[in-house]
Design a protein around this motif. Structure first.
Motif, short mmCIF file in Angstrom:
data_model
loop_
_atom_site.label_atom_id
_atom_site.label_comp_id
_atom_site.label_asym_id
_atom_site.label_seq_id
_atom_site.Cartn_x
_atom_site.Cartn_y
_atom_site.Cartn_z
N SER A 586 21.32 -9.80 14.79
CA SER A 586 20.16 -9.34 14.93
C SER A 586 20.28 -8.50 16.64
CB SER A 586 19.31 -10.67 15.47
OG SER A 586 19.03 -11.29 14.43
N THR A 587 19.17 -7.29 16.57
CA THR A 587 19.44 -6.22 17.11
C THR A 587 18.44 -6.01 17.25
OG1 THR A 587 21.68 -5.86 15.58
CG2 THR A 587 19.92 -4.42 16.57
N LEU A 588 18.28 -6.21 19.18
CA LEU A 588 17.33 -5.72 20.04
C LEU A 588 17.91 -3.95 20.40
CD1 LEU A 588 14.48 -5.50 21.50
CD2 LEU A 588 15.82 -5.97 23.51
N VAL A 589 16.59 -3.12 19.56
CA VAL A 589 16.78 -1.58 19.81
C VAL A 589 15.77 -1.58 21.47
CG1 VAL A 589 16.60 0.76 19.27
CG2 VAL A 589 17.25 -0.62 17.98
N LEU A 590 17.00 -0.71 22.44
CA LEU A 590 15.43 -0.83 23.81
C LEU A 590 16.24 0.80 24.12
CD1 LEU A 590 17.28 -2.72 26.40
CD2 LEU A 590 14.88 -3.28 25.46
N HIS A 591 15.19 2.18 24.45
CA HIS A 591 15.00 3.39 24.70
C HIS A 591 13.41 3.72 25.10
CE1 HIS A 591 17.59 6.16 22.36
NE2 HIS A 591 16.88 6.83 22.78
N SER A 592 13.72 5.02 25.86
CA SER A 592 13.27 5.19 26.99
C SER A 592 12.63 6.60 26.15
CB SER A 592 13.80 6.00 28.07
OG SER A 592 14.12 4.94 28.97
N GLU A 593 11.10 6.75 26.31
CA GLU A 593 10.23 7.44 25.51
C GLU A 593 11.14 8.84 25.89
OE1 GLU A 593 5.55 7.93 24.93
OE2 GLU A 593 5.99 7.84 27.34
N LEU A 594 11.28 9.33 27.50
CA LEU A 594 11.12 10.97 27.28
C LEU A 594 13.02 11.07 28.03
CD1 LEU A 594 8.81 11.60 30.16
CD2 LEU A 594 8.48 11.98 28.32
N ASP A 595 13.85 10.13 27.04
CA ASP A 595 15.53 10.24 27.12
C ASP A 595 15.42 11.69 26.29
OD1 ASP A 595 17.79 10.19 26.57
OD2 ASP A 595 18.12 8.60 25.76
N TYR A 596 16.02 12.60 26.50
CA TYR A 596 16.28 13.82 26.15
C TYR A 596 17.87 14.26 25.98
CZ TYR A 596 11.66 15.47 27.58
OH TYR A 596 10.40 15.19 27.10
N ARG A 597 18.61 13.23 26.56
CA ARG A 597 20.21 12.86 26.16
C ARG A 597 20.29 12.42 24.80
NH1 ARG A 597 23.70 13.86 30.26
NH2 ARG A 597 22.09 15.73 30.35
N CYS A 598 19.37 10.84 24.99
CA CYS A 598 19.90 10.49 23.23
C CYS A 598 18.10 10.81 23.21
CB CYS A 598 21.15 9.21 23.69
SG CYS A 598 22.32 9.28 23.91
N PRO A 599 17.67 11.25 21.95
CA PRO A 599 16.31 11.28 22.30
C PRO A 599 15.72 9.90 21.82
CG PRO A 599 17.50 13.46 21.77
CD PRO A 599 18.68 12.69 21.82
N ILE A 600 14.71 9.69 21.84
CA ILE A 600 13.85 8.82 21.06
C ILE A 600 14.34 8.84 19.00
CG2 ILE A 600 11.89 9.42 20.52
CD1 ILE A 600 10.64 7.26 21.32
N GLU A 601 14.75 9.43 18.65
CA GLU A 601 14.96 10.03 16.99
C GLU A 601 15.80 8.85 17.03
OE1 GLU A 601 11.98 13.51 17.84
OE2 GLU A 601 14.11 12.58 18.88
N GLN A 602 17.26 8.83 17.33
CA GLN A 602 18.26 8.32 18.03
C GLN A 602 17.81 6.43 17.23
OE1 GLN A 602 21.47 9.81 18.12
NE2 GLN A 602 20.68 10.91 17.40
N ALA A 603 17.02 5.96 18.58
CA ALA A 603 16.25 4.79 18.30
C ALA A 603 15.91 4.68 17.33
CB ALA A 603 16.30 4.25 19.44
N THR A 604 14.08 5.11 16.59
CA THR A 604 13.18 4.77 15.99
C THR A 604 14.20 5.47 14.34
OG1 THR A 604 12.89 7.47 15.58
CG2 THR A 604 11.52 6.06 17.40
N ARG A 605 15.37 6.38 14.47
CA ARG A 605 16.02 6.43 12.84
C ARG A 605 16.70 5.09 12.75
NH1 ARG A 605 16.42 10.64 9.90
NH2 ARG A 605 18.33 10.79 10.04
N TYR A 606 17.47 4.66 13.67
CA TYR A 606 17.96 3.33 13.82
C TYR A 606 17.25 1.92 13.56
CZ TYR A 606 21.81 0.46 14.27
OH TYR A 606 23.03 -1.25 14.25
N TYR A 607 16.04 2.12 14.10
CA TYR A 607 15.47 0.20 14.57
C TYR A 607 14.60 1.63 12.48
CZ TYR A 607 11.08 -1.95 14.33
OH TYR A 607 10.66 -2.86 14.84
#
Length: 656
Positions: A586-607
């Motif tokens: 079970s996984t909670l993916v946390l991310h920030s909307e304006l993260d340009y270091r690890c862009p939000i696409e990293q989170a959304t694709r994984y989720y």
């Protein structure tokens, strides 16, 4: 410590010390939930036995710089639009006078050697953008033309606001302040000012650093030119004439140095803090950051980059006579070193501290430090000891903290792995959370860490380590995972966790969770694809899909090729996305909307992949935040994040 107790985390910025060593000036900063921002002011303490007193009452005053005669302090304060401007105030206190009115905000400031002028860097904004036209918001701005390989930066956004060099006559601290002209007065200036700054540089090149030469005729700075096609981390050092802006190159890219800081000693000798990036200009993995002296034959290293680590952690240079002072991180600590021009290195101050800033003058040294019980204190250093001038950690101690216990275990290949365990009061057994830091060339340290303290307060034991790839254990330790991520570092993290849990009866090895951010998010995602013992996982701002990193991350033009390589098969062998189908946790993916270091696409694709595979997964996205949410985000968002983390663990790893 509970989530709201982040307000007790008071940090101390780089101090300034009067030339005779009689008094010190420093800035404090703390999260304020009601204001929903970091707040802080300037303080003064008379040495050796004075009581600190507040000098200013701005919302977020910072970066104090004492004039050469010690009579005036220049500092940065946000104006009504939130843009940092230069102010001056008498060193004894009083009403600050505003010096600048820069549309893009000031980023650094420095006094001339004679104290008559101030040099500063400020971002120059293209007319029509960033609120320069009243009533026009960002959606109405014209399109941006991008021609370079870099175009954005985490925490800044588009790179269309280059920082340029300026000089301005320093006003007297009791000078007439800025004032708004009456509406019917026709004037080319929005404000009436005593002296208009002179801009020394222009164009798309951005400049960092405002070090005056000893004669006060030039500023030594670092130009940053955006590459057209291929990334290049090599720096140039350029001297810019204060009168006229004529430029001369002090050091070119042939030196293969990536430079973080330029400092000029009182006798005019130039010192650098930076690392050799090799012939490729890109070798930044575990950078061998050293102190360099720039002489007639070029830069000469004064410290050993293989064993002394002078990078990040707010490290900077200051001068004590002919010697230079600098911070070195080692085994979770940050000590203060004195380096001679002949390359002799001696420890000035160490122990269970992390030195975050320092200044020397009049035979005295003051240092800002973080400790296991405080986020920041100011110390007067006396020999190898330090006497506290502040007690800013008192409120945090009253909120309830646990000092972590240090551990070292021997891994499966005989390699020593160093870290800590923090355990709630009582016999347990307590559920255990494996915590993993970012970087990877970063480290956990001994400072008071809210991430750990909030979990311990909620009833969880926390285990965390500095595996291979981390900083502070020699350069070879940091470079050992280059193009081999998820191998030795994975073994070290798991071996340390197993070793600590297996040897401590207070820890319940049957009830365990895992979480981490940035590289820690990478390692969390990697581990749960290979180890299914964890009741839950939190993957935060993770480096999850190396294939998608170039072209989306602000460091994508070089980070991936150096850390995971360019061969598709090799990249896949190190990619959490390549093994996401093996995740069952079970996984909670946390991310920030304006993260340009690890862009939000990293989170959304994984989720999306987790959901497609039927894994119990949730995603929480914080609007308006960037990669620094947990360290410098809005205080209310930081509290809400803690609440979400504790809610997740309550549901998936409840405390008995």
């Amino acid at each position: 410590m509970r989530a709201h107790d982040i307000e007790t985390l008071v940090s101390v910025g780089r101090p300034a010390l009067s030339s005779d060593g009689v008094f010190a000036v420093y800035a404090t900063s703390r999260p304020d939930i009601a204001a929903d921002r970091a707040v802080g002011q300037l303080w003064r303490v008379d040495l050796p036995d004075g009581t600190p007193r507040r000098l200013t009452r701005g919302v977020a005053d910072r970066s104090p710089r004492l004039s050469p005669d010690d009579a005036t302090i220049a500092f940065l304060r946000a104006d009504a639009r939130g843009r940092a401007q230069v102010f001056v105030v008498p060193a004894g206190g009083g009403e600050p006078v505003q010096v600048t009115d820069q549309a893009g905000g000031v980023t650094d400031v420095s006094w001339s050697p004679d104290g008559t002028r101030l040099a500063f860097t400020a971002r120059v904004v293209e007319p029509g953008r960033y609120g320069t036209v009243e009533g026009r918001d960002a959606t109405a701005e014209p399109p941006r033309r991008i021609t370079g390989i870099r175009w954005h930066a985490n925490g800044q956004g588009y790179l269309d606001r280059p920082a340029h060099l300026f000089v301005v006559d320093a006003p007297a601290a009791d000078a007439e302040p800025f004032y708004e002209p009456a509406p019917d007065v026709v004037t080319p200036e929005k404000r009436v000012v005593s002296s208009v700054p002179q801009q020394l540089t222009d164009g798309a090149t951005s400049w960092s650093g405002v070090a005056w030469t000893a004669d006060g005729r030039e500023l030594v700075s670092l130009p940053d030119v955006i590459e057209d096609r291929v990334a290049d981390l090599r720096s140039r050092v350029v001297a810019v004439a204060v009168d006229g802006g004529t430029q001369r190159e002090v050091l070119g890219t042939a030196a293969n140095l990536s430079i973080d800081e330029v400092a000029v000693a009182p006798d005019g000798v130039i010192f650098l803090r930076g690392n050799d990036v090799g012939e490729s200009g890109l070798d930044f993995v575990a950078p061998g950051t050293a102190v360099w002296l720039l002489d007639a034959d070029g830069p000469r290293a004064l410290t050993d980059p293989e064993t002394i680590d002078l990078g990040e952690v707010g490290s900077h240079l200051s001068f004590a006579g002919d010697d230079v002072l600098v911070q070195d991180r080692t085994r979770g600590r940050v000590r203060l070193l004195r380096v001679t021009r002949g390359g002799e290195v001696a420890e000035v101050f160490g122990g269970d501290v992390e030195v975050t800033g320092h200044a020397a003058a009049g035979g005295r040294i003051v240092a800002a430090v973080a400790t296991p019980e405080s986020a920041g204190e100011l110390l007067l250093l006396d020999g190898v000891t330090g006497r506290a001038l502040t007690d800013l950690g008192a409120a945090a101690r009253e909120s309830g903290i646990v000092v972590p216990e240090e551990r070292e275990i021997t891994g499966r290949d005989g390699y020593p792995v160093h870290g800590w365990v923090a355990v709630p009061e009582g016999e347990g057994p307590f559920p255990v959370i494996l915590q993993i830091h970012g970087g990877p060339y970063a480290s956990y340290g001994v400072h008071l860490f809210d991430e750990t303290q909030v979990l311990v307060d909620a009833g969880y034991a926390v285990v965390y380590s500095n595996p291979r790839g981390s900083a502070g254990y020699g350069r070879a330790h940091g470079r050992s995972i280059r193009q081999a991520m998820g191998t030795l570092d994975y073994f070290d993290v798991i071996d340390f966790f197993d070793g600590v849990v297996g040897s401590d009866p207070r820890l319940d090895g049957e009830r365990v969770g895992i979480q981490g951010g940035s590289y820690g998010g990478y390692m969390t995602a990697w581990i749960i694809a290979h180890d299914h013992r964890f009741a839950g996982a939190i993957v935060e701002r993770g480096f999850l899909d190396p294939v998608a990193f170039p072209g989306t991350s602000d460091i994508g033009s070089f980070f991936g090729q150096e850390y995971v390589g360019t061969d598709p098969a090799r990249i896949a062998a190190q990619s959490p996305m390549a093994v996401v189908d093996d995740v069952r946790t079970s996984t909670l993916v946390l991310h920030s909307e304006l993260d340009y270091r690890c862009p939000i696409e990293q989170a959304t694709r994984y989720y999306a992949a987790l959901k497609h595979n039927g894994v119990d997964a949730e995603m929480l996205i914080f609007p308006g935040e960037d990669h620094e949410l947990t360290r410098a985000g809005r205080p209310r968002h930081r509290v809400q994040r803690f609440e979400a983390v504790l809610d997740w663990w309550t549901r998936h790893l409840p405390v008995a």
